[in-house]
Design a protein around this motif. Structure first.
Motif, mmCIF file in Angstrom:
data_model
loop_
_atom_site.group_PDB
_atom_site.id
_atom_site.type_symbol
_atom_site.label_atom_id
_atom_site.label_comp_id
_atom_site.label_asym_id
_atom_site.label_seq_id
_atom_site.Cartn_x
_atom_site.Cartn_y
_atom_site.Cartn_z
ATOM 1 N N SER B 6 37.029 -61.964 87.306
ATOM 2 C CA SER B 6 36.823 -60.527 87.139
ATOM 3 C C SER B 6 36.038 -60.256 85.865
ATOM 4 N N PRO B 7 35.229 -59.191 85.874
ATOM 5 C CA PRO B 7 34.522 -58.821 84.646
ATOM 6 C C PRO B 7 35.477 -58.247 83.600
ATOM 7 N N ILE B 8 36.676 -57.890 84.022
ATOM 8 C CA ILE B 8 37.683 -57.390 83.079
ATOM 9 C C ILE B 8 38.206 -58.570 82.271
ATOM 10 N N PRO B 9 38.175 -58.444 80.941
ATOM 11 C CA PRO B 9 38.613 -59.565 80.105
ATOM 12 C C PRO B 9 40.016 -60.033 80.457
ATOM 13 N N ILE B 10 40.208 -61.335 80.384
ATOM 14 C CA ILE B 10 41.498 -61.922 80.715
ATOM 15 C C ILE B 10 42.604 -61.380 79.816
ATOM 16 N N TYR B 11 42.306 -61.264 78.505
ATOM 17 C CA TYR B 11 43.346 -60.813 77.585
ATOM 18 C C TYR B 11 43.797 -59.402 77.945
ATOM 19 N N TYR B 12 42.856 -58.593 78.444
ATOM 20 C CA TYR B 12 43.192 -57.228 78.819
ATOM 21 C C TYR B 12 44.053 -57.205 80.086
ATOM 22 N N GLN B 13 43.695 -58.067 81.022
ATOM 23 C CA GLN B 13 44.499 -58.164 82.249
ATOM 24 C C GLN B 13 45.940 -58.554 81.914
ATOM 25 N N ILE B 18 51.750 -57.329 81.178
ATOM 26 C CA ILE B 18 52.994 -57.304 80.395
ATOM 27 C C ILE B 18 53.490 -55.877 80.201
ATOM 28 N N LYS B 19 52.547 -54.970 79.913
ATOM 29 C CA LYS B 19 52.927 -53.554 79.793
ATOM 30 C C LYS B 19 53.620 -53.091 81.068
ATOM 31 N N GLY B 20 53.063 -53.516 82.191
ATOM 32 C CA GLY B 20 53.621 -53.147 83.494
ATOM 33 C C GLY B 20 55.061 -53.631 83.627
ATOM 34 N N LEU B 21 55.294 -54.876 83.236
ATOM 35 C CA LEU B 21 56.654 -55.434 83.322
ATOM 36 C C LEU B 21 57.630 -54.643 82.457
ATOM 37 N N LYS B 56 47.469 -57.474 70.509
ATOM 38 C CA LYS B 56 47.227 -56.070 70.801
ATOM 39 C C LYS B 56 48.551 -55.351 71.091
ATOM 40 N N LEU B 57 49.395 -55.993 71.842
ATOM 41 C CA LEU B 57 50.669 -55.373 72.211
ATOM 42 C C LEU B 57 51.603 -55.259 71.008
ATOM 43 N N VAL B 58 51.520 -56.221 70.101
ATOM 44 C CA VAL B 58 52.306 -56.138 68.876
ATOM 45 C C VAL B 58 51.809 -54.956 68.055
#
Lengths: 240, 240
Positions: B6-13, B18-21, B56-58
């Motif tokens: 995907s063109p969406i960066p892996i780290y963003y995916q 994780i946010k979803g979980l 980013k999440l931290v």
DNA sequence: GAGTGGTCTAGACCACCCC
DNA sequence: GGGTGGTCTAGACCACTCC
């Protein structure tokens, strides 16, 4: 300028180095920085390490990046004010005023239900209660009540509170203060507040409640402050 | 779950995953996450990429790390409120109230010296002036005046303002809103404010001035709001 | 000692900007 | 086309925690 053998992380050394250049005025708002690759080359470090330093500075608002163009110094004219968690003392110093403090009360009390729930302890557990008038240039600025769990923060003295509570918690107790929530509201001075702050009954005041936490979410401190509205504005900087 | 092509960066995916979980409650506050190495192994990605997502999440307060122990879900009970730059509409929705708006005025005026200096334009340059009463659950919450440089943000209409000004600026004009400064102070309602907000003359109000900027520091917008103190508290979350 | 996060390397390819 | 930041890899060693 960068010591690769120092126990201090390289990215942190680079961060401080760049911050220093900005504060000394050698890098001015709008200026572009040497590229990440140039820094890596110059100090013989990896580009990823340079990026780590840059990222922190971008996050703290010192720099901004434009893809394909470069990294630039932020214009911090307006945004200077509140950067992270600061004490009253630091806050006043940044505003160019002389901080002062007048102790009204320092004792251990049994936590009320309200205080206990904020500090995540049981009702009637011991807590320090510290009441102070905060001065700026020798004039009352705020009336402040602080509550700290006595079981978590042991051995607190007036002296420690006068110096730096945060240093004591971090350096002596080895706890890491991590974040805080502040609730800000507008109110009107009651008689007690008016008297302490030397303002009229009914004059506007800014109420600020701060809850401070460790990294794992343990509450450390609860501070309730009443600021004189004629002397104090609260400023914050937000990233999208 | 992670698409490496995907063109969406892996780290963003991974971030979103994780946010979803967390939001679905599959990960609860205090829970430890699988380690960085486990994620790297599971999705066949580099540990550095996992770290980028975690960092980013931290930074956004979703997670915290303890060296030698692991990475954990933050307790966001209290800290939920203001996360980054939000509009009045989003703010009210987060507070569980129905946002509304009553337009009082929408016109182009010549910038006063005060407005011009805030927007970094010349005196008398054209600016949009938008005055609104903001409603929450159909009751007045704030009286708000917005000023926007007409030379920077062209083609503004009431309709756009009613939908989402920020979307228009970012998606139609391709400008990137980056940060804002807010100044918060306590005051007392004057006659006009009292009338608009349906409160008594002299009742406390919270004044908030917001200056919004692009990444390079260009001012985009100036908003002056007067909030009813009996209905509105301002909350912020700060990292040390 | 095994596992965790913290730091760091030396590359790589991409998208974007500017000439 | 050459330079910039954005993403990513596959390792490495360290400090720390816990058993």
């Amino acid at each position: 300028m960068i010591d690769k053998n120092s126990p201090i992380p390289i990215y942190y050394q680079l961060e401080e180095l760049i911050k220093g250049l900005i504060e000394k005025g050698e890098l001015k708002p709008g200026d572009s920085l040497p590229s990440e690759r140039e820094y890596a080359e110059k100090y013989q470090i990896s580009r990823m390490t340079v990026r780590q330093a840059f990222s922190k500075l971008v996050n703290d608002g010192y720099l901004y990046r434009l893809q394909g163009k470069g990294t630039f110094i932020s214009d911090r004219k307006i945004e200077q004010p509140l950067q992270g968690l600061t004490s009253f003392t630091e806050d006043m110093q940044k505003r160019g005023m002389k901080p002062g403090s007048q102790l009204l009360d320092f004792k251990i009390i049994a936590a009320s239900l309200q205080i206990a729930s904020q500090l995540n302890i049981q009702e009637n557990e011991p807590v320090y209660e510290i009441k102070r008038i905060r001065l700026a240039d020798d004039v009352p600025m705020a009336f402040e009540s602080t509550y700290i769990s006595a079981n978590l923060i042991k051995g607190l003295t007036i002296d420690i509170v006068h110096k730096s509570l945060y240093s004591y918690i971090e350096e002596q107790l080895h706890l890491r203060i991590d974040h805080a929530t502040q609730i800000i509201e507008s109110s009107i001075a009651n008689q007690l507040e008016a008297q302490y702050l030397n303002i009229k009954n009914g004059a506007p005041i800014l109420l600020i409640q701060r809850n401070t936490f460790l990294q794992d979410g343990t509450p450390v401190e609860l501070v309730k402050s009443s600021y004189r509205a004629d002397r104090y504005k609260f400023m914050i900087h937000m990233k999208r």
